[in-house]
Design a protein around this motif. Sequence first.
Motif, PDB file in Angstrom:
ATOM      1  N   PHE A  18       7.491  -1.570   8.206  1.00 21.64           N
ATOM      2  CA  PHE A  18       5.946  -0.970   8.100  1.00 21.64           C
ATOM      3  C   PHE A  18       5.936   0.520   7.786  1.00 21.64           C
ATOM      4  O   PHE A  18       6.773   1.253   8.579  1.00 21.64           O
ATOM      5  N   THR A  19       4.803   0.771   7.206  1.00 26.57           N
ATOM      6  CA  THR A  19       4.435   2.123   7.206  1.00 26.57           C
ATOM      7  C   THR A  19       2.946   2.571   7.290  1.00 26.57           C
ATOM      8  O   THR A  19       2.211   1.471   7.010  1.00 26.57           O
ATOM      9  N   ASP A  20       2.628   3.474   8.192  1.00 27.68           N
ATOM     10  CA  ASP A  20       1.470   3.678   8.392  1.00 27.68           C
ATOM     11  C   ASP A  20       1.295   5.028   8.846  1.00 27.68           C
ATOM     12  O   ASP A  20       1.763   5.756   9.566  1.00 27.68           O
ATOM     13  N   LYS A  21       0.325   5.732   8.069  1.00 29.03           N
ATOM     14  CA  LYS A  21       0.243   7.391   8.115  1.00 29.03           C
ATOM     15  C   LYS A  21      -0.073   7.674   9.676  1.00 29.03           C
ATOM     16  O   LYS A  21       0.272   8.770   9.972  1.00 29.03           O
ATOM     17  N   PRO A  25       4.109   8.472  11.259  1.00 23.17           N
ATOM     18  CA  PRO A  25       3.901   9.567  10.134  1.00 23.17           C
ATOM     19  C   PRO A  25       5.452   9.796   9.379  1.00 23.17           C
ATOM     20  O   PRO A  25       5.401  10.363   8.258  1.00 23.17           O
ATOM     21  N   GLY A  26       6.488   9.855  10.285  1.00 24.42           N
ATOM     22  CA  GLY A  26       7.776  10.241   9.645  1.00 24.42           C
ATOM     23  C   GLY A  26       8.455   9.104   8.883  1.00 24.42           C
ATOM     24  O   GLY A  26       9.803   9.094   8.407  1.00 24.42           O
ATOM     25  N   LYS A  27       7.766   7.872   8.822  1.00 26.14           N
ATOM     26  CA  LYS A  27       8.310   6.720   8.035  1.00 26.14           C
ATOM     27  C   LYS A  27       9.705   6.100   8.613  1.00 26.14           C
ATOM     28  O   LYS A  27      10.472   5.778   7.845  1.00 26.14           O
ATOM     29  N   LYS A  28      10.012   6.503   9.865  1.00 29.56           N
ATOM     30  CA  LYS A  28      11.158   6.024  10.612  1.00 29.56           C
ATOM     31  C   LYS A  28      11.066   4.445  10.679  1.00 29.56           C
ATOM     32  O   LYS A  28      12.029   3.854  11.035  1.00 29.56           O
ATOM     33  N   ASN A  29      10.054   3.692  10.426  1.00 31.47           N
ATOM     34  CA  ASN A  29       9.979   2.126  10.681  1.00 31.47           C
ATOM     35  C   ASN A  29      10.043   1.609   9.355  1.00 31.47           C
ATOM     36  O   ASN A  29       9.890   0.277   9.277  1.00 31.47           O
ATOM     37  N   VAL A  33      18.191   0.929   4.805  1.00 24.02           N
ATOM     38  CA  VAL A  33      19.227   1.413   5.550  1.00 24.02           C
ATOM     39  C   VAL A  33      19.158   2.502   6.491  1.00 24.02           C
ATOM     40  O   VAL A  33      18.329   3.403   6.052  1.00 24.02           O
ATOM     41  N   TYR A  34      19.550   2.511   7.661  1.00 26.19           N
ATOM     42  CA  TYR A  34      19.510   3.618   8.672  1.00 26.19           C
ATOM     43  C   TYR A  34      20.843   3.979   9.339  1.00 26.19           C
ATOM     44  O   TYR A  34      21.628   3.058   9.467  1.00 26.19           O
ATOM     45  N   VAL A  35      20.763   5.069   9.681  1.00 25.05           N
ATOM     46  CA  VAL A  35      22.031   5.682  10.326  1.00 25.05           C
ATOM     47  C   VAL A  35      21.411   6.511  11.626  1.00 25.05           C
ATOM     48  O   VAL A  35      20.750   7.329  11.351  1.00 25.05           O
ATOM     49  N   ARG A  36      21.808   6.337  12.878  1.00 22.30           N
ATOM     50  CA  ARG A  36      21.195   7.090  14.135  1.00 22.30           C
ATOM     51  C   ARG A  36      22.325   7.705  14.735  1.00 22.30           C
ATOM     52  O   ARG A  36      23.517   7.074  15.070  1.00 22.30           O
TER      53      ARG A  36
END
Length: 62
Positions: A18-21, A25-29, A33-36
């Motif tokens: 989801f995105t919500d300002k 705000p960092g659009k981490k959700n 694909v993600y790398v942590r």
Amino acid sequence: MTVADDWRAGVGCNFKGFTDKDLDPGKKNADGVYVRLQAKIGETMFKAIQAEEAPLASDKVL
């Protein structure tokens, strides 16, 4: 996956994000694909940092 003591790495894919300002705000959700790489900062890490520091000349008692 634990890389070393107090370090963890992860790779994955978020299919339904989801995105919500206001909430994200960092659009981490957002989807994709993600790398942590995460580090646990605790007492042991601070002791290791403290041991590496040399005392200042003004800290010596004569």
